[in-house]
Motif scaffolding. Structure first.
Motif, PDB file in Angstrom:
ATOM      1  N   THR A  88       0.740  -1.243  -0.165  1.00 48.49           N
ATOM      2  CA  THR A  88       0.194   0.053   0.034  1.00 48.49           C
ATOM      3  C   THR A  88       0.936   1.207   0.134  1.00 48.49           C
ATOM      4  OG1 THR A  88      -0.190   0.178   2.529  1.00 48.49           O
ATOM      5  CG2 THR A  88      -1.786  -1.339   1.318  1.00 48.49           C
ATOM      6  N   VAL A  89       0.203   2.366  -0.436  1.00 47.55           N
ATOM      7  CA  VAL A  89       0.715   3.806  -0.433  1.00 47.55           C
ATOM      8  C   VAL A  89      -0.428   4.309   0.178  1.00 47.55           C
ATOM      9  CG1 VAL A  89       1.409   5.730  -1.682  1.00 47.55           C
ATOM     10  CG2 VAL A  89       2.517   3.624  -2.250  1.00 47.55           C
ATOM     11  N   GLU A  90      -0.312   5.187   1.325  1.00 47.35           N
ATOM     12  CA  GLU A  90      -1.377   5.972   1.857  1.00 47.35           C
ATOM     13  C   GLU A  90      -1.241   7.673   1.389  1.00 47.35           C
ATOM     14  OE1 GLU A  90      -1.891   5.322   5.883  1.00 47.35           O
ATOM     15  OE2 GLU A  90      -2.972   3.628   5.656  1.00 47.35           O
ATOM     16  N   VAL A  91      -2.235   8.229   0.875  1.00 48.03           N
ATOM     17  CA  VAL A  91      -2.194   9.339   0.403  1.00 48.03           C
ATOM     18  C   VAL A  91      -2.905  10.310   1.201  1.00 48.03           C
ATOM     19  CG1 VAL A  91      -2.417  11.129  -1.511  1.00 48.03           C
ATOM     20  CG2 VAL A  91      -1.842   8.614  -1.973  1.00 48.03           C
ATOM     21  N   ASP A  92      -2.040  11.317   1.750  1.00 47.32           N
ATOM     22  CA  ASP A  92      -3.024  12.160   2.779  1.00 47.32           C
ATOM     23  C   ASP A  92      -3.199  13.378   1.859  1.00 47.32           C
ATOM     24  OD1 ASP A  92      -3.614  14.232   4.617  1.00 47.32           O
ATOM     25  OD2 ASP A  92      -2.132  13.639   6.193  1.00 47.32           O
ATOM     26  N   ALA A  93      -4.373  13.979   1.752  1.00 45.84           N
ATOM     27  CA  ALA A  93      -4.966  15.071   1.025  1.00 45.84           C
ATOM     28  C   ALA A  93      -4.016  16.397   1.407  1.00 45.84           C
ATOM     29  CB  ALA A  93      -6.361  15.208   1.216  1.00 45.84           C
ATOM     30  N   LYS A  94      -3.685  16.290   2.456  1.00 45.86           N
ATOM     31  CA  LYS A  94      -3.031  17.779   2.921  1.00 45.86           C
ATOM     32  C   LYS A  94      -1.545  17.755   2.120  1.00 45.86           C
ATOM     33  CE  LYS A  94      -4.863  17.799   7.359  1.00 45.86           C
ATOM     34  NZ  LYS A  94      -4.689  17.260   8.978  1.00 45.86           N
ATOM     35  N   GLY A  95      -1.400  18.660   1.314  1.00 44.30           N
ATOM     36  CA  GLY A  95      -0.173  18.987   0.351  1.00 44.30           C
ATOM     37  C   GLY A  95       0.389  17.741  -0.279  1.00 44.30           C
ATOM     38  N   VAL A  96      -0.309  17.006  -1.072  1.00 46.51           N
ATOM     39  CA  VAL A  96      -0.046  15.806  -1.843  1.00 46.51           C
ATOM     40  C   VAL A  96       0.926  16.550  -3.038  1.00 46.51           C
ATOM     41  CG1 VAL A  96      -1.838  15.917  -3.539  1.00 46.51           C
ATOM     42  CG2 VAL A  96      -0.725  13.991  -3.026  1.00 46.51           C
ATOM     43  N   ASP A  97       2.076  15.843  -3.065  1.00 44.84           N
ATOM     44  CA  ASP A  97       3.163  16.202  -4.182  1.00 44.84           C
ATOM     45  C   ASP A  97       2.688  15.346  -5.292  1.00 44.84           C
ATOM     46  OD1 ASP A  97       5.181  16.394  -5.804  1.00 44.84           O
ATOM     47  OD2 ASP A  97       6.570  16.030  -3.990  1.00 44.84           O
ATOM     48  N   PRO A  98       2.276  15.547  -6.468  1.00 44.41           N
ATOM     49  CA  PRO A  98       2.020  14.639  -7.517  1.00 44.41           C
ATOM     50  C   PRO A  98       3.171  14.191  -8.020  1.00 44.41           C
ATOM     51  CG  PRO A  98       1.179  16.974  -7.803  1.00 44.41           C
ATOM     52  CD  PRO A  98       2.040  17.032  -6.737  1.00 44.41           C
ATOM     53  N   GLN A  99       4.304  14.525  -7.998  1.00 37.38           N
ATOM     54  CA  GLN A  99       5.627  13.846  -8.338  1.00 37.38           C
ATOM     55  C   GLN A  99       6.005  12.559  -7.455  1.00 37.38           C
ATOM     56  OE1 GLN A  99       8.297  17.219  -9.047  1.00 37.38           O
ATOM     57  NE2 GLN A  99       7.673  17.066 -11.241  1.00 37.38           N
ATOM     58  N   ALA A 100       6.056  12.906  -6.206  1.00 36.31           N
ATOM     59  CA  ALA A 100       6.365  11.900  -5.355  1.00 36.31           C
ATOM     60  C   ALA A 100       5.195  10.839  -5.332  1.00 36.31           C
ATOM     61  CB  ALA A 100       6.168  12.460  -3.852  1.00 36.31           C
ATOM     62  N   LEU A 101       3.761  11.241  -5.477  1.00 35.08           N
ATOM     63  CA  LEU A 101       2.980  10.119  -5.686  1.00 35.08           C
ATOM     64  C   LEU A 101       2.996   9.434  -6.700  1.00 35.08           C
ATOM     65  CD1 LEU A 101       0.208   8.802  -4.722  1.00 35.08           C
ATOM     66  CD2 LEU A 101      -0.959  10.738  -5.891  1.00 35.08           C
ATOM     67  N   ALA A 102       3.351   9.902  -8.006  1.00 40.62           N
ATOM     68  CA  ALA A 102       3.791   9.179  -9.108  1.00 40.62           C
ATOM     69  C   ALA A 102       4.647   8.069  -9.017  1.00 40.62           C
ATOM     70  CB  ALA A 102       4.062   9.964 -10.170  1.00 40.62           C
ATOM     71  N   ARG A 103       5.856   8.537  -8.306  1.00 45.03           N
ATOM     72  CA  ARG A 103       7.144   7.629  -7.844  1.00 45.03           C
ATOM     73  C   ARG A 103       6.549   6.571  -7.078  1.00 45.03           C
ATOM     74  NH1 ARG A 103       9.764  12.482  -7.661  1.00 45.03           N
ATOM     75  NH2 ARG A 103       9.492  12.714  -5.156  1.00 45.03           N
ATOM     76  N   ASP A 104       5.708   6.931  -6.018  1.00 46.26           N
ATOM     77  CA  ASP A 104       5.216   5.666  -5.255  1.00 46.26           C
ATOM     78  C   ASP A 104       4.369   4.862  -5.876  1.00 46.26           C
ATOM     79  OD1 ASP A 104       6.585   6.889  -3.003  1.00 46.26           O
ATOM     80  OD2 ASP A 104       4.800   7.962  -2.194  1.00 46.26           O
ATOM     81  N   ILE A 105       3.573   5.339  -6.819  1.00 48.87           N
ATOM     82  CA  ILE A 105       2.626   4.533  -7.473  1.00 48.87           C
ATOM     83  C   ILE A 105       3.587   3.564  -8.560  1.00 48.87           C
ATOM     84  CG2 ILE A 105       0.704   4.305  -9.054  1.00 48.87           C
ATOM     85  CD1 ILE A 105      -0.621   6.508  -7.540  1.00 48.87           C
ATOM     86  N   GLU A 106       4.411   4.065  -9.109  1.00 46.87           N
ATOM     87  CA  GLU A 106       5.258   3.316 -10.064  1.00 46.87           C
ATOM     88  C   GLU A 106       6.074   2.302  -9.368  1.00 46.87           C
ATOM     89  OE1 GLU A 106       5.592   3.364 -13.348  1.00 46.87           O
ATOM     90  OE2 GLU A 106       3.917   4.359 -13.444  1.00 46.87           O
ATOM     91  N   ARG A 107       6.489   2.510  -8.147  1.00 44.74           N
ATOM     92  CA  ARG A 107       7.254   1.797  -7.133  1.00 44.74           C
ATOM     93  C   ARG A 107       6.150   0.528  -6.824  1.00 44.74           C
ATOM     94  NH1 ARG A 107      10.604   5.628  -4.974  1.00 44.74           N
ATOM     95  NH2 ARG A 107       8.891   6.330  -3.378  1.00 44.74           N
ATOM     96  N   LEU A 108       5.057   0.836  -6.329  1.00 45.89           N
ATOM     97  CA  LEU A 108       3.863  -0.217  -6.181  1.00 45.89           C
ATOM     98  C   LEU A 108       3.708  -1.229  -7.379  1.00 45.89           C
ATOM     99  CD1 LEU A 108       0.957   1.323  -4.203  1.00 45.89           C
ATOM    100  CD2 LEU A 108       2.349  -0.499  -3.253  1.00 45.89           C
ATOM    101  N   LEU A 109       3.846  -0.436  -8.457  1.00 47.79           N
ATOM    102  CA  LEU A 109       3.704  -1.345  -9.660  1.00 47.79           C
ATOM    103  C   LEU A 109       4.864  -2.254 -10.111  1.00 47.79           C
ATOM    104  CD1 LEU A 109       1.735   1.127 -11.819  1.00 47.79           C
ATOM    105  CD2 LEU A 109       0.737  -0.853 -10.739  1.00 47.79           C
ATOM    106  N   ASN A 110       6.188  -1.675  -9.730  1.00 51.86           N
ATOM    107  CA  ASN A 110       7.208  -2.277 -10.494  1.00 51.86           C
ATOM    108  C   ASN A 110       8.135  -2.979  -9.569  1.00 51.86           C
ATOM    109  OD1 ASN A 110       6.623  -1.282 -13.125  1.00 51.86           O
ATOM    110  ND2 ASN A 110       7.465   0.748 -12.393  1.00 51.86           N
ATOM    111  N   ASN A 111       7.903  -3.034  -8.185  1.00 49.90           N
ATOM    112  CA  ASN A 111       8.835  -3.315  -7.020  1.00 49.90           C
ATOM    113  C   ASN A 111       8.066  -4.064  -5.962  1.00 49.90           C
ATOM    114  OD1 ASN A 111      10.794  -4.080  -5.405  1.00 49.90           O
ATOM    115  ND2 ASN A 111      11.872  -2.007  -5.462  1.00 49.90           N
ATOM    116  N   PRO A 112       7.844  -5.385  -6.095  1.00 53.29           N
ATOM    117  CA  PRO A 112       7.006  -6.534  -5.156  1.00 53.29           C
ATOM    118  C   PRO A 112       7.535  -6.020  -3.716  1.00 53.29           C
ATOM    119  CG  PRO A 112       8.079  -7.670  -6.705  1.00 53.29           C
ATOM    120  CD  PRO A 112       8.452  -6.411  -7.064  1.00 53.29           C
ATOM    121  N   GLU A 113       8.699  -5.716  -3.372  1.00 50.68           N
ATOM    122  CA  GLU A 113       9.137  -5.776  -2.164  1.00 50.68           C
ATOM    123  C   GLU A 113       8.814  -4.181  -1.369  1.00 50.68           C
ATOM    124  OE1 GLU A 113      11.954  -6.507  -4.152  1.00 50.68           O
ATOM    125  OE2 GLU A 113      10.956  -8.553  -4.179  1.00 50.68           O
ATOM    126  N   VAL A 114       8.485  -3.130  -2.204  1.00 49.95           N
ATOM    127  CA  VAL A 114       8.077  -1.767  -1.792  1.00 49.95           C
ATOM    128  C   VAL A 114       6.727  -1.505  -0.966  1.00 49.95           C
ATOM    129  CG1 VAL A 114       8.132   0.521  -2.343  1.00 49.95           C
ATOM    130  CG2 VAL A 114       9.882  -0.938  -3.196  1.00 49.95           C
TER     131      VAL A 114
END
Length: 125
Positions: free
Chosen positions: A94-120
């Motif tokens: 999982t990645v939890e996203v807090d609506a306060k001050g979400v950073d789109p670039q950091a969120l994109a990196r987190d989602i890509e890590r979820l998709l591409n790295n099963p240990e993350v």
């Protein structure tokens, strides 16, 4: 629906109305059209139908994680309430996203890590 089983699940605990709003938003995004479906829990006694519980988004290849992250970031920026969105994979990462001050670039990196790295497993504030 998902390509090769690559599907992310989006949850907003206790906010079915917000989840419906997000579903509508994602379904109107050209890059995600036809990739978003509602997952409802079974009805409890006294309910006419089950409540919306999760949005499932097929994210296959080709940068779909970035498209999803950008859409989420834009949708979140337009909310006036505090939200916490959980993005998860079938295997429970999982990645939890807090609506306060979400950073789109950091969120994109987190989602890509979820998709591409099963240990993350991440937690985005």
């Amino acid at each position: 629906m998902s390509e090769g089983g690559r599907e992310l699940w989006l949850r907003i605990p206790g906010a079915e109305g917000q989840l419906r709003s997000l579903m509508d938003w994602l379904r109107h995004e050209d890059g995600l059209r036809g990739r978003v479906r509602a997952v409802q829990r079974p009805p409890v006694p006294g309910e006419m139908g089950g409540a919306l519980d999760v949005l499932a988004v097929a994210v296959g290849s080709g940068g779909m994680g970035v498209v999803l992250a950008n859409c989420l970031s834009t949708w979140i920026a337009q909310r006036r309430s505090d939200l916490r969105i959980t993005v998860s994979t079938r295997d429970g990462r999982t990645v939890e996203v807090d609506a306060k001050g979400v950073d789109p670039q950091a969120l994109a990196r987190d989602i890509e890590r979820l998709l591409n790295n099963p240990e993350v497993e991440g937690n985005r504030q």
